[in-house]
Design a protein around this motif. Structure first.
Motif, PDB file in Angstrom:
ATOM      1  N   VAL A  91       0.808  -1.224   0.000  1.00 29.10           N
ATOM      2  CA  VAL A  91       0.000   0.000   0.000  1.00 29.10           C
ATOM      3  C   VAL A  91       0.841   1.274   0.000  1.00 29.10           C
ATOM      4  O   VAL A  91       0.292   2.374  -0.062  1.00 29.10           O
ATOM      5  CB  VAL A  91      -0.970   0.029   1.205  1.00 29.10           C
ATOM      6  N   LYS A  92       2.154   1.135   0.075  1.00 22.93           N
ATOM      7  CA  LYS A  92       3.015   2.317   0.096  1.00 22.93           C
ATOM      8  C   LYS A  92       2.804   3.172  -1.145  1.00 22.93           C
ATOM      9  O   LYS A  92       2.722   2.660  -2.260  1.00 22.93           O
ATOM     10  CB  LYS A  92       4.480   1.894   0.188  1.00 22.93           C
ATOM     11  N   GLY A  93       2.680   4.467  -0.923  1.00 19.18           N
ATOM     12  CA  GLY A  93       2.467   5.386  -2.029  1.00 19.18           C
ATOM     13  C   GLY A  93       1.011   5.560  -2.419  1.00 19.18           C
ATOM     14  O   GLY A  93       0.673   6.470  -3.191  1.00 19.18           O
ATOM     15  N   ARG A  94       0.151   4.697  -1.910  1.00 21.35           N
ATOM     16  CA  ARG A  94      -1.282   4.782  -2.230  1.00 21.35           C
ATOM     17  C   ARG A  94      -2.131   5.107  -1.009  1.00 21.35           C
ATOM     18  O   ARG A  94      -3.125   5.816  -1.120  1.00 21.35           O
ATOM     19  CB  ARG A  94      -1.764   3.459  -2.836  1.00 21.35           C
ATOM     20  N   PHE A  95      -1.741   4.579   0.146  1.00 25.50           N
ATOM     21  CA  PHE A  95      -2.503   4.780   1.372  1.00 25.50           C
ATOM     22  C   PHE A  95      -1.743   5.733   2.293  1.00 25.50           C
ATOM     23  O   PHE A  95      -0.510   5.709   2.336  1.00 25.50           O
ATOM     24  CB  PHE A  95      -2.707   3.469   2.117  1.00 25.50           C
TER      25      PHE A  95
END
Length: 123
Positions: free
Chosen positions: A61-65
């Motif tokens: 989820v890094k960069g999105r959440f």
């Protein structure tokens, strides 16, 4: 004891966004989000430490959440952008006073859990 109440789940198409909220009954050192898809183990998504100075994210989820916290309101948030079908799961808010449990993201180290909120992403 800490009571946690989530809100904000729902259905969205791939690429869309959702924001989850979790209201806590008191301030606690570490709060986080976990998710569990049918037939899979509960997985740590993101955690945040007291004061919001430290955060950890699962690589998926890094960069999105983005996890954030309003200390005054004792409320935790999870902003989810660029959602993918594989993000579909029941999302749970959790809390712990254990530094080790927070960093390890082990569900067993979090004694306090919300009821969960469903997130469904369609392709």
């Amino acid at each position: 004891q800490v009571q946690l109440v989530e809100s904000g789940g729902g259905s969205v198409q791939a690429g869309g966004s959702l924001r989850l909220s979790c209201a806590a009954s008191r301030l606690i050192y570490c709060m986080g989000w976990f998710r569990q898809a049918p037939g899979k183990e509960r997985q740590g998504v993101a955690r945040i430490y007291t004061g919001g100075t430290g955060t950890d994210y699962d690589d998926s989820v890094k960069g999105r959440f983005t996890i954030s916290r309003d200390i005054v309101k004792n409320t935790l948030y999870l902003q989810m952008n660029s959602l993918k079908p594989e993000d579909t799961a029941m999302y749970y808010c959790a809390a712990t006073d254990s530094i080790g449990a927070c960093r390890n993201a082990a569900p067993g180290g979090f004694p306090y859990w919300g009821q969960g909120t469903q997130v469904t992403v369609s392709s």
